[in-house]
Design an enzyme around this catalytic site. Structure first.
Site, PDB file in Angstrom:
ATOM      1  N   ASP A   1       5.936 -16.198  -6.684  1.00  0.00           N
ATOM      2  CA  ASP A   1       4.492 -15.959  -6.684  1.00  0.00           C
ATOM      3  C   ASP A   1       3.856 -17.038  -5.815  1.00  0.00           C
ATOM      4  O   ASP A   1       3.853 -18.223  -6.175  1.00  0.00           O
ATOM      5  CB  ASP A   1       3.985 -16.036  -8.130  1.00  0.00           C
ATOM      6  CG  ASP A   1       2.497 -15.735  -8.227  1.00  0.00           C
ATOM      7  OD1 ASP A   1       1.793 -15.817  -7.188  1.00  0.00           O
ATOM      8  OD2 ASP A   1       2.054 -15.426  -9.347  1.00  0.00           O
ATOM      9  N   HIS A   2       3.332 -16.609  -4.676  1.00  0.00           N
ATOM     10  CA  HIS A   2       2.848 -17.586  -3.694  1.00  0.00           C
ATOM     11  C   HIS A   2       1.616 -18.350  -4.165  1.00  0.00           C
ATOM     12  O   HIS A   2       1.228 -19.374  -3.606  1.00  0.00           O
ATOM     13  CB  HIS A   2       2.552 -16.871  -2.356  1.00  0.00           C
ATOM     14  CG  HIS A   2       2.831 -17.726  -1.152  1.00  0.00           C
ATOM     15  ND1 HIS A   2       2.674 -19.100  -1.142  1.00  0.00           N
ATOM     16  CD2 HIS A   2       3.279 -17.408   0.100  1.00  0.00           C
ATOM     17  CE1 HIS A   2       2.984 -19.577   0.045  1.00  0.00           C
ATOM     18  NE2 HIS A   2       3.380 -18.563   0.832  1.00  0.00           N
ATOM     19  N   ARG A   3       1.025 -17.829  -5.237  1.00  0.00           N
ATOM     20  CA  ARG A   3      -0.126 -18.563  -5.772  1.00  0.00           C
ATOM     21  C   ARG A   3       0.335 -19.908  -6.323  1.00  0.00           C
ATOM     22  O   ARG A   3      -0.425 -20.866  -6.361  1.00  0.00           O
ATOM     23  CB  ARG A   3      -0.789 -17.768  -6.907  1.00  0.00           C
ATOM     24  CG  ARG A   3      -1.486 -16.495  -6.446  1.00  0.00           C
ATOM     25  CD  ARG A   3      -1.987 -15.686  -7.625  1.00  0.00           C
ATOM     26  NE  ARG A   3      -0.885 -15.266  -8.514  1.00  0.00           N
ATOM     27  CZ  ARG A   3      -1.056 -14.531  -9.597  1.00  0.00           C
ATOM     28  NH1 ARG A   3      -2.277 -14.138  -9.967  1.00  0.00           N
ATOM     29  NH2 ARG A   3      -0.035 -14.179 -10.334  1.00  0.00           N
TER      30      ARG A   3
END
Lengths: 461, 378
Positions: A433-435
């Site tokens: 999850d790039h967040r």
């Protein structure tokens, strides 16, 4: 008058056809007495010492050490003072000639050593049909058939060919039945070969290993590639419910709320495979299933310690970094995909983890996985290699920020010290999850996992 | 083996050849006291004969003259002792290794070799010899023996207090065969029918390659107890124990005491058969342990202590030479049996299917060129 007596290699087991000459205990010119051990042979069953049946002087050794000799072939000639007593011709174990005929006979004997195998009757010999058919017996003509069934069989035989007749008769009688030994049947099952379609090349049509292997090259090409019958309806509607619906919801939620980023790395997993084998052989792991997945799981738990961010949860307000690992394993079950997890996997030894994975898989397979088993996961592995796939871009289990896919491990060319070698290679695919996880952390985590797969000894750190 | 050593067993002759009757086994002493010197010599002579026969048969198999040989070296005391304890009316149901028991009942040893060459099915008449045919299928003979013993009981030939005319049955079985269902069935029927039957188990330590410890967790002499067949263990390499204990229990059986079991602890010094290689499953140490308990050497020590001089042993040696030469020349000269033999005893009366098969085979054989001389049937 003296005689030359030849001792032919006997069938010392039950149906053996040949043996290797290991050690001669006598030489030409030696005096031998009845039952003196003259040679050690090795059969398919064991080492056996052979006693000579005559007393006299060894005049010739007809096979060398290391030679494989067929049963019934002469191995030694002994010059017997006087004559050997009455000898029945019922077995061909010995042959006796008068010395003055020896020169002519010797040529015959020598020829028979190198000739096509002489058909020799074995006293006991369910293993050698041809051998039981004496080459010196010649059928004069078709036999007078007395029963209709026999007449039919005789009529369908090819015209007199004494060497193969018996063989054909037997094959004919058993043509309806598949004859194959249990290991061959298993091999056929493993290779997806239907024995009914294989014609056996063995005695009486017995199917041999090579028959199955030859059949398999064709069979395996077409395996699972048959075209199913065309459906009769234009379309089929499957209600979206249950597990399918839950999977769909989770996937959509995951894919469209968490920006996925996937990375891949090829890795030489040869040492992992060796390590797996060692664990399998160790007594501590007796009865416990050990697979490359176990090593990968341990590698991920270790890599989490070095890169804690991949083991966290995104809420819009905060990032919760977990200092424990509830290790999720995606499992294909008859009811669909589920992801139960092993609670507090970070506290487990290799053995405990292996047992936990085995337990988790068994529970899932039995359809007994509870909602609690699937709750509170922190990171997940998906083993797509078992389906023969190299790798994939896994979708995150909702609530988690990392998932790793283990692809198939297979022999491939690999460069080692500037040379191409065949190594056990796999591809690790991972999605984050790039967040939460940036490229550097993601890469370091995957590299760490890859390092362990390349050298499991790192786990000892 | 070591755990089994601790189980008490009847031993009257120790490995040093010293005779003594322990007080616990006093009841067996009288059977030895009744023996004369000639009986002891007979035991030795036949044990030596049995061993010599075994060596020769082994060589004949290795020379292609027999299809198979089943050695019994090491089991001479168990077989000769018990064989001579069998009374003149009693019947014997052997397994396939009882060459020594056969010797004690006058079986022509060539009959045994013919069977292992595949030219007959035994060839002796059990009615005359009271020594029944070898049972190749394990433990089936225990049922034959039980059935026979039930018949004896129905005929009223047991428990009349007449040891000369009453009769009992003995069956020989190996340690491995005790695991067959037939053995258990037999124990049950023998016990519930209280038949005059003695089971003589030769525990030679191996069922082919499986050691006895993998076959049973209780000593085999206890195997029949739950069925109602009491048992006793003897030193199977002690010919006097083998004789005395068998004699007593055969007498008891004739008197109506019901079945009894004797476990003779012995050791097969050779292979299971000529197709077997014992070096693959047992150690040199173990073989040495048993070699020190060789039954023949033990009896020889005893006889020498009794003052039997060398000339007797020389005679036995010469008799062995003679026996060897006899079975060699006979075996080498054995032809093929007439082909009708294999059809002869399938049915007791003429049978059309058998006649048809025989006619076909005769036609088939006749279709070969006789000139080869290789078909003994012509």
């Amino acid at each position: 008058m003296s005689q030359i007596a030849y001792f032919n290699l006997p069938d010392v087991g039950e149906g053996l056809t040949e043996a290797e000459i290991v050690t001669w205990k006598v030489s030409v010119g030696d005096n031998v007495s009845v039952n003196q051990i003259i040679v050690e042979i090795e059969t398919a069953k064991s080492l056996v010492e052979l006693p000579v049946p005559f007393a006299g002087v060894v005049s010739e050794l007809l096979a060398k050490e290391g030679d494989t000799v067929e049963v019934g072939k002469p191995i030694i000639a002994v010059k017997v003072a006087g004559t050997v007593g009455a000898v029945s011709t019922a077995t061909s174990a010995i042959k006796i000639i008068d010395e003055n005929e020896a020169a002519a006979a010797a040529a015959d004997i020598a020829a028979s050593v190198t000739d096509e195998p002489k058909k020799t009757p074995n006293l006991v010999g369910y293993g050698v049909m041809e051998g039981s058919h004496s080459g010196s017996r010649r059928r004069r003509g078709p036999i007078a058939a007395t029963a209709p069934a026999v007449a039919a069989a005789a009529a369908s035989l090819p015209p007199a060919n004494p060497a193969t007749e018996l063989h054909n008769t037997v094959a004919l009688a058993s043509s309806e039945k598949v004859i194959a030994k249990p290991p061959i049947r298993k091999l056929a099952r493993d290779l997806g070969v239907d024995l009914a379609n294989i014609s056996g090349s063995g005695v009486a049509g017995e199917i041999l290993r090579e028959d199955v292997v030859n059949g398999a090259t064709q069979a395996s090409v077409f395996r699972n590639l048959s075209t199913p019958e065309a459906p009769k309806t234009a379309e089929e509607r499957i209600p979206v419910k249950g597990v399918r619906k839950a999977i769909a919801t989770a996937m959509v939620q995951s894919a469209f709320t968490a920006p996925h980023v996937s990375i891949f790395v090829d890795v030489d997993a040869t040492r992992t495979m060796e390590y797996v084998k060692r664990l399998k052989d160790s007594t501590d792991f007796a009865g416990v299933k050990v697979t490359p997945l176990l090593i990968m799981a341990k590698a991920m738990i270790w890599a989490v310690r070095r890169n804690p961010m991949v083991n966290s949860t995104w809420t819009d307000e905060e990032i919760i970094v977990h200092n424990f690992v509830n290790f999720g394993i995606a499992a294909a079950t008859p009811r669909g995909l589920i992801v139960p997890n092993i609670k507090n996997a970070h506290e487990m030894s290799m053995l405990e983890l292996a047992q936990a994975i085995q337990q988790l898989a068994a529970t899932a397979r039995d359809g007994k996985t509870t909602p609690a088993d699937m709750k509170d996961g922190t990171i997940t592995i998906t083993n797509i290699g078992v389906f023969g796939v190299d790798t994939g871009t896994p979708i995150l289990n909702p609530g988690e920020v990392g998932i790793v896919a283990l692809g198939s491990i297979r022999p491939k060319p690999w460069v080692v010290n500037n040379e191409i070698q065949i190594r056990q290679v796999t591809t690790i695919g991972a999605t984050f999850d790039h967040r939460v996880v940036d490229g550097d952390v993601a890469s370091r985590f995957v590299q760490d996992v890859a390092s362990v797969m390349e050298e499991p000894a790192l786990l000892l750190d | 083996m070591t755990s089994q050593d601790r189980v008490p067993m009847v031993q009257l002759l120790n490995p040093e050849g010293e005779y003594g009757v322990p007080s616990a086994y006093a009841e067996y002493g009288k059977y030895i006291e009744a023996l004369k010197e000639e009986d002891f010599l007979k035991f030795y002579r036949d044990m030596a004969r049995m061993r010599r026969f075994d060596y020769e048969a082994t060589a004949l198999q290795r020379q292609g003259q027999l299809g198979l040989w089943i050695p019994a070296i090491g089991q001479e005391a168990a077989q000769i002792g018990s064989g001579y304890a069998v009374g003149h009316n009693d019947h014997i149901f052997p397994s396939y290794r009882e060459h020594g028991v056969a010797i004690t009942h006058g079986i022509d040893l060539m009959s045994i070799l013919k069977m292992l060459r595949g030219v007959n099915h035994g060839g002796w008449n059990p009615d005359e010899t009271r020594f029944h045919l070898y049972a190749i299928v394990l433990a089936t003979q225990t049922l034959h023996a039980t059935g026979y013993a039930m018949g004896v009981k129905f005929d009223g030939k047991v428990g009349n207090g007449d040891l000369e005319n009453d009769l009992a049955v003995i069956t020989y079985i190996g340690d491995g065969a005790t695991a067959e269902g037939e053995a258990s069935e037999s124990f049950l029927f023998a016990a519930t029918n209280k038949v005059p039957l003695v089971y003589f188990i030769q525990n030679n330590q191996y069922a082919i390659s499986s050691p006895v410890a993998t076959q049973t967790t209780v000593p085999l002499f206890q195997r029949g107890a739950g069925f109602g067949v009491p048992g006793i263990r003897i030193d199977g390499n002690d010919v006097l124990a083998s004789y005395a204990v068998t004699k007593k229990h055969m007498d008891d059986a004739r008197e109506g005491a019901g079945p009894h079991l004797i476990e003779a602890l012995t050791y097969r010094m050779g292979a299971h058969t000529s197709s077997d290689d014992p070096t693959k499953y047992r150690s040199k140490d173990e073989e040495e342990y048993w070699k020190a308990r060789d039954p023949l050497a033990r009896l020889e020590k005893f006889l020498r202590r009794q003052g039997i001089n060398q000339s007797f042993f020389d005679e036995c040696e010469a008799a062995g030479e003679e026996l060897s030469a006899y079975v060699r020349s006979e075996t080498f000269a054995l032809g093929n049996p007439p082909i009708e033999n294999m059809f002869k005893h399938v049915y007791s009366e003429a049978h059309p299917l058998i006649e048809e098969q025989l006619a076909w085979l005769e036609g088939y054989e006749a279709s070969f060129d006789d000139a080869s001389g290789n078909g003994g049937a012509h």
